[in-house]
Design a protein around this motif. Structure first.
Motif, PDB file in Angstrom:
ATOM      1  N   GLN A  90      31.128 -18.367 -48.501  1.00 21.43           N
ATOM      2  CA  GLN A  90      31.613 -19.176 -49.627  1.00 21.43           C
ATOM      3  C   GLN A  90      30.756 -20.418 -49.850  1.00 21.43           C
ATOM      4  O   GLN A  90      31.103 -21.266 -50.663  1.00 21.43           O
ATOM      5  CB  GLN A  90      33.059 -19.610 -49.354  1.00 21.43           C
ATOM      6  N   LEU A  91      29.663 -20.532 -49.091  1.00 23.58           N
ATOM      7  CA  LEU A  91      28.830 -21.743 -49.183  1.00 23.58           C
ATOM      8  C   LEU A  91      27.528 -21.453 -49.914  1.00 23.58           C
ATOM      9  O   LEU A  91      27.034 -20.327 -49.908  1.00 23.58           O
ATOM     10  CB  LEU A  91      28.486 -22.249 -47.778  1.00 23.58           C
ATOM     11  N   SER A  92      26.956 -22.479 -50.510  1.00 28.03           N
ATOM     12  CA  SER A  92      25.620 -22.346 -51.099  1.00 28.03           C
ATOM     13  C   SER A  92      24.586 -22.307 -49.968  1.00 28.03           C
ATOM     14  O   SER A  92      24.890 -22.653 -48.815  1.00 28.03           O
ATOM     15  CB  SER A  92      25.328 -23.541 -51.999  1.00 28.03           C
ATOM     16  N   GLY A  93      23.383 -21.905 -50.303  1.00 25.38           N
ATOM     17  CA  GLY A  93      22.316 -21.853 -49.297  1.00 25.38           C
ATOM     18  C   GLY A  93      22.065 -23.205 -48.644  1.00 25.38           C
ATOM     19  O   GLY A  93      21.895 -23.300 -47.428  1.00 25.38           O
ATOM     20  N   GLY A  94      22.058 -24.234 -49.456  1.00 28.53           N
ATOM     21  CA  GLY A  94      21.805 -25.578 -48.920  1.00 28.53           C
ATOM     22  C   GLY A  94      22.914 -26.026 -47.979  1.00 28.53           C
ATOM     23  O   GLY A  94      22.655 -26.637 -46.944  1.00 28.53           O
ATOM     24  N   GLN A  95      24.154 -25.665 -48.356  1.00 28.79           N
ATOM     25  CA  GLN A  95      25.286 -26.003 -47.483  1.00 28.79           C
ATOM     26  C   GLN A  95      25.200 -25.223 -46.177  1.00 28.79           C
ATOM     27  O   GLN A  95      25.410 -25.775 -45.094  1.00 28.79           O
ATOM     28  CB  GLN A  95      26.603 -25.700 -48.199  1.00 28.79           C
ATOM     29  N   LYS A  96      24.846 -23.928 -46.279  1.00 23.50           N
ATOM     30  CA  LYS A  96      24.721 -23.108 -45.067  1.00 23.50           C
ATOM     31  C   LYS A  96      23.692 -23.708 -44.117  1.00 23.50           C
ATOM     32  O   LYS A  96      23.889 -23.772 -42.909  1.00 23.50           O
ATOM     33  CB  LYS A  96      24.273 -21.687 -45.427  1.00 23.50           C
ATOM     34  N   GLN A  97      22.582 -24.143 -44.690  1.00 20.02           N
ATOM     35  CA  GLN A  97      21.530 -24.657 -43.826  1.00 20.02           C
ATOM     36  C   GLN A  97      21.941 -25.989 -43.195  1.00 20.02           C
ATOM     37  O   GLN A  97      21.627 -26.258 -42.046  1.00 20.02           O
ATOM     38  CB  GLN A  97      20.202 -24.779 -44.598  1.00 20.02           C
TER      39      GLN A  97
END
Ligand code: ADP
Ligand code: MG
Length: 240
Positions: free
Chosen positions: A136-143
């Motif tokens: 449910q997260l964006s790539g930037g949030q995941k990183q």
């Protein structure tokens, strides 16, 4: 903090690292640049023994970690690693992703691990995501979560392998911002990246890898302003 001497890695007949001698000091932000296939990832993976070196030695905090018999888990605990593709556990909440290893490996209680995780999440502005799943997260949030997960082990050094390469352009900045913050706090970092501005602004030293060796290294101003090696010049002309 880290010293490699004549570090070599072969995959079958392919010589990937051809003898890397270098050292990394506490508080340093070393940025590794170089063409695809030059051995950058393999070098990082050897440092935390995700790959077993074929030859040479790695001294980490005074211990030869390439000798048999040292504690592999203990060693990995001291080196946080952040990958291009985040590698979060998809079936676990953000909080669980972060607290798992501190509980299992560092022996923290659930409460202690959660409190530490929340503090770190707050630092990267993602406290409200603690109960969501990576999907449910964006790539930037995941990183940013992946960085927090590594930090939760209280490593002495952080290794980053192209942490922004898989991100949409608008998300690169938020991840680099977290990394800048870490550098400013004095974290020792080794960063493989194609973000040349980050290398120039945040790096204390730039290492140019080419075909399994460190072809040139120096302060960012020198590497970017007056590269000595023609291969460095050629590479920079392509990427800048
Ligand atoms: P970089 O990160 O600079 O792009 P890598 O370290 O990923 O380079 O790879 C260097 C070379 O080693 C490449 O030719 C790659 O195909 C090879 N290589 C990397 N990992 C393996 C592996 N596990 N098995 C075989 N060859 C590998
Ligand atoms: Mg790579």
């Amino acid at each position: 903090m880290i010293q490699t001497m004549d570090l070599k890695k072969d995959f079958g007949k392919l010589q990937v690292l051809k003898g890397i001698t270098s050292s990394f000091n506490q508080g340093e932000v070393a940025v590794i640049i170089g063409p695809s296939g030059s051995g950058k990832s393999t070098f990082l993976r050897c440092l935390n023994l995700l790959e077993e070196p074929t030859g040479g030695t790695i001294i980490f905090e005074g211990t030869d970690i390439t000798k048999d018999g040292h504690n592999l888990d203990k060693h990995r605990q001291k080196m946080g690693m952040v990958f291009q593709l985040f590698n979060l556990f998809p079936h676990m909440t953000v909080l669980k992703n972060i607290t798992l290893a501190p509980m299992k490996v560092r022996g923290l209680s659930g409460e202690e691990a959660e409190a530490a995780a929340i503090t770190l999440l707050r630092r990267v502005g993602l406290e409200e995501k603690k109960d969501t799943y990576p999907g449910q997260l964006s790539g930037g949030q995941k990183q940013r979560i992946a960085i927090v997960r590594a930090l939760a082990m209280q490593p002495d050094v952080m290794l980053f392998d192209e942490p922004t390469s898989a991100l949409d352009p608008e998300m690169v900045g938020e991840v680099l911002e977290v990394m800048r913050g870490l550098a400013a706090e004095g974290m020792t970092m080794i960063v493989v990246t194609h973000e040349m501005r980050f290398a120039r602004d945040v790096g204390t030293r730039v290492l140019f890898m080419d075909e399994g060796i460190i072809a040139e290294e120096g302060p960012p101003a020198q590497i970017f302003g007056a590269p000595k090696n023609p291969r460095t010049r050629e590479f920079l002309q392509k990427v800048l």
